[in-house]
Design a protein around this motif. Sequence first.
Motif, PDB file in Angstrom:
ATOM      1  N   HIS A   1      20.844 -15.688  17.537  1.00 19.91           N
ATOM      2  CA  HIS A   1      22.031 -15.795  18.384  1.00 19.91           C
ATOM      3  C   HIS A   1      21.918 -16.985  19.331  1.00 19.91           C
ATOM      4  N   GLN A   2      20.750 -17.144  19.960  1.00 19.26           N
ATOM      5  CA  GLN A   2      20.604 -18.223  20.932  1.00 19.26           C
ATOM      6  C   GLN A   2      20.642 -19.588  20.268  1.00 19.26           C
ATOM      7  N   ASN A   3      20.052 -19.695  19.078  1.00 17.71           N
ATOM      8  CA  ASN A   3      20.047 -20.982  18.388  1.00 17.71           C
ATOM      9  C   ASN A   3      21.433 -21.393  17.942  1.00 17.71           C
TER      10      ASN A   3
ATOM     11  N   LEU B   1      22.289 -16.420   3.996  1.00 13.58           N
ATOM     12  CA  LEU B   1      21.633 -16.789   5.257  1.00 13.58           C
ATOM     13  C   LEU B   1      22.237 -18.063   5.836  1.00 13.58           C
ATOM     14  N   ALA B   2      22.559 -19.017   4.957  1.00 11.05           N
ATOM     15  CA  ALA B   2      23.158 -20.265   5.431  1.00 11.05           C
ATOM     16  C   ALA B   2      24.553 -20.021   6.006  1.00 11.05           C
ATOM     17  N   ARG B   3      25.321 -19.134   5.381  1.00 14.44           N
ATOM     18  CA  ARG B   3      26.668 -18.845   5.895  1.00 14.44           C
ATOM     19  C   ARG B   3      26.592 -18.166   7.261  1.00 14.44           C
ATOM     20  N   ARG B   4      25.624 -17.251   7.427  1.00 13.10           N
ATOM     21  CA  ARG B   4      25.468 -16.599   8.731  1.00 13.10           C
ATOM     22  C   ARG B   4      25.033 -17.612   9.798  1.00 13.10           C
ATOM     23  N   PHE B   5      24.107 -18.483   9.423  1.00 16.73           N
ATOM     24  CA  PHE B   5      23.687 -19.530  10.348  1.00 16.73           C
ATOM     25  C   PHE B   5      24.871 -20.396  10.770  1.00 16.73           C
TER      26      PHE B   5
ATOM     27  N   MET C   1      13.742 -12.906   6.692  1.00 13.82           N
ATOM     28  CA  MET C   1      13.981 -14.345   6.615  1.00 13.82           C
ATOM     29  C   MET C   1      15.268 -14.699   7.348  1.00 13.82           C
ATOM     30  N   SER C   2      15.303 -15.920   7.832  1.00 13.79           N
ATOM     31  CA  SER C   2      16.547 -16.447   8.401  1.00 13.79           C
ATOM     32  C   SER C   2      16.470 -17.964   8.407  1.00 13.79           C
TER      33      SER C   2
END
Length: 953
Positions: free
Chosen positions: A21-23, A765-769, A898-899
Amino acid sequence: MLFPCNQCSQRCKNLSGLKRHQNSAHQDHPRLSILITELRRTYHPSLSGLRCDRHGEFVLPSVPPEAPTTKLDSDWTPFSSHAGFELAEFMFTDAELSRRKINNLLDLWAATLVPHGDSPPIANHRDLHCQIDAIKVGDVQWENVRLKYDGPLPETTRPPEWKTTDYDVWYRNPREVVKNLLARQDLEGHIDYAAYREFNGEQRQYSDMMSGNWSWEQSDSIAEDPSTHGCMFVPIILGSDKTTVSVATGQNDFHPLYLSIGNVKNHIRRAHKNALVLIGFLPIPKGAKKDTDNEEFRSFKRGLTHRSIATILLPLKPYMTTPDIIMCPDRYFRRVLYGPGPHIADYPEQSILAWILYGWCPTCFGLPDSLDTPCRHRCAAHTEVLLGLHDEETLRKSYGIAPSAMPYTSYFPRGDIHKVITVDLLHQVIKGVFKDHLVEWVGKYLEHSHGAAAGARVTDEIDRRIALAPPFPGLRRFKQGRNFAQWTGDDSKALMKVYMNAIQAFVPSQVVQTFAAFLEFCYIARRNVITEDSLKQLDVALHRFHEARQVFAGTVRADNASAFSLPRQHAMVHYHAHIENFGSPNGLCSSITESKHITAVKRPWRRSNKHKALPQMLKSNERLDKLAAARADFTARAKVPQMSDTSDEIWHFDTDSSGVQDLGAVILNNAERPSNIDDDYPPSPHPPSPILLDDEDDNDYPPSPHPPSPISLEDEDNDNDCGPVESGPLMNEVRLMSKKAPTRKYPTSFSALGIKIGQQNILQLARRFLFYQLNPTSTIEPDDLTLSLCPAIWDSKVSVYHSATATFRAPSNPSGPGGMGDIPGPRRDCIFVDMGDSDNGMKGLLVARVYLFFRFSYGGISYPCALVHWYTTSDNPDPDTGLWIVQPESAHQGRRHMSIIHVDSIIRGAHLLPKFLSDAPVYREINYMNVLDLYSSFYVNKFIDHHAFEIAF
């Protein structure tokens, strides 16, 4: 338990969710840094280093500096051109070519120029030497004086040979050497012209030598004479240490004497930028075997050492009370007053210099069987009183004084040998306490506890665990553990980083606590800038060390007051006072002189024909110094590149290999890189100049009539703990390397890439990022985010990278390029990730392991990313080791959590050590490359380098 964000109302289920969240939502969150308030300095009011003209008259600040001598851009005198100078320096200094090789190289070059009617700028080795000898700057000739025994000779018997021998003392005029040092314009900005006191907020801090109390007190003493006001005080730093160049019989030992000045900043002296100069060779008297324990002979040797040093320094004596007019690096003249300053030496040399018996302390009157008992400090005035009151036997037994000739400092104003003997990180702490004491004690403790045979098996298991330490930039890998015959300073420093966790399962907690306290003390003492708070931490660590080491009493040490009365351990008691007097100990460490041995003694000896080598070595050193001075002069005239002095720590290397699993890019840190990294690592990208092992006439001098002695490499290590480091915030930057995988083509789509690397959900993971990058104010918790809300990036092109570069400012740490090189198998390094809050240390950091570096674009914006696996961190450090413990974080059904994170959130590389839970033998299938995959708990190794020590507390 929910984890709240300190910058918005978002609450997350776990730390990794909070980090994600912070990133994404708070890209502009503050970097982890050590906030430094405004520094303020108070300079000495009387000896303030005011500018003057060449006649010694003070000038106003508005008066311009002395104009440099005007020379044409084409003037490379005595060389014919820029190429001629660079060629001379390359052949003589860098490559250290022999006469034969110089001639061969120049003949080949000349042959290529014949068709063009041209010739090389240097004809042959004689022409090379003539051109170097013609350099005027830095030209200080070697001089010689002979000393001999001046006591009574026996009338009826033949005197021993040492009483009739003439001893040559070779030296260079120290006044001229100091003049050359201060005239170097490349040192501008790296010189302190006056003693000062520095404060960070309300805290006093100590760094370079002129920030300490000793320089201030010396200035006070000089300022009692009003005519000295406005002068510049220049402390003369000396360093002496015997060194061996051959293991065969004969004259194989040399006793060099080095000189520096206390005004030069520590990082310049430690970086070997010619701020430490070879100034002389002290004689080494040789006696018969029966003279070894002869007290008269030993007294003569002590006296000869002091007389030699006093003779060498004699040209400075008039200018210790009357100012010497010297040009400084800023091209202003100053009125300079010299004074005998700190003397760098190991303990055996200190006992000779301080006029004491071996086993006593050169600084205080602690008795040999109870050194750590508080007592008064030694001083020259008190010693002189004792000499007048007591006989020789009382002086020896009660005070540890070995009366002979007076210390060399007694020949000079304000000289006090006991106050200028410095502590020594290398020989006292790193080689002494760690290697010779603690590691040896552990071996003896295991033998005492288990018996000889079982103790040996335990030692073998410890060695096996040492060998399992995961690779890390600059970390030497001990393939056979600590079981090697010959230790160097670099060996000790490397083993210190990985030894503690290896022994934990085999020794009592108190033994581990002893090592932990010692390492805390060592790393605090090695800082470049030491504050009053740091000194308190140093005292606490020393107290913990003294308490914990009692575990060895009654086993490997006697169970009495003298069990730990060891001079090198006792020296740790004096570090606090030394730091207050002379600043950071790393600026006055024998590692500086040990490194200088290589260039000033060992390599010149190898250039020689080994027969009467000293005059040949003197000539080589003279030519080396002339070339260094010429480069400094050309640099000042902006004719060659300037001396680099960046304090940003930049490490980078390629992680290219052929294995499909080799996806983990490596974040490099600024750990010190030993010069003797073993065969598992490739040579440094900047290897040292080759050392010529002479055969036939392959040297600078005619063949010797005697065969050369075998070469000793027993202390041929840099013992280097240095580098250009300055104080400042812990800023960092991580960049992906521009070079993509050259031999293995990765798919350029997320779906195909996920199949390739075995991480099929990488697209999700990329879409969530990307969602949080585009919606920084979203209050949706990452675990509750549905893919329907995330951007579609089906056609985004993905570029994979094998490595990244970490650049950061690191207090108290060496800098330089380096890396691990081609290590087989996957290199999935661990990293520190910024939590983005105000907590310091591990409270504000997360640890993750990198599986892939890549970049993709969306909406015209490029996103450099890392695919990581998170670790959970313990609530508190381990009580024995003081290290934080992390465990791999698992998601559903034991799968790795993983994230994807932005590389801007990465601080630097982290080093993890396996936490061994029992003393059972380690499976042979486990090795240093798969240990991170097979263990479930790890220590975060804050001792891997100084920067990690600063942030992972």
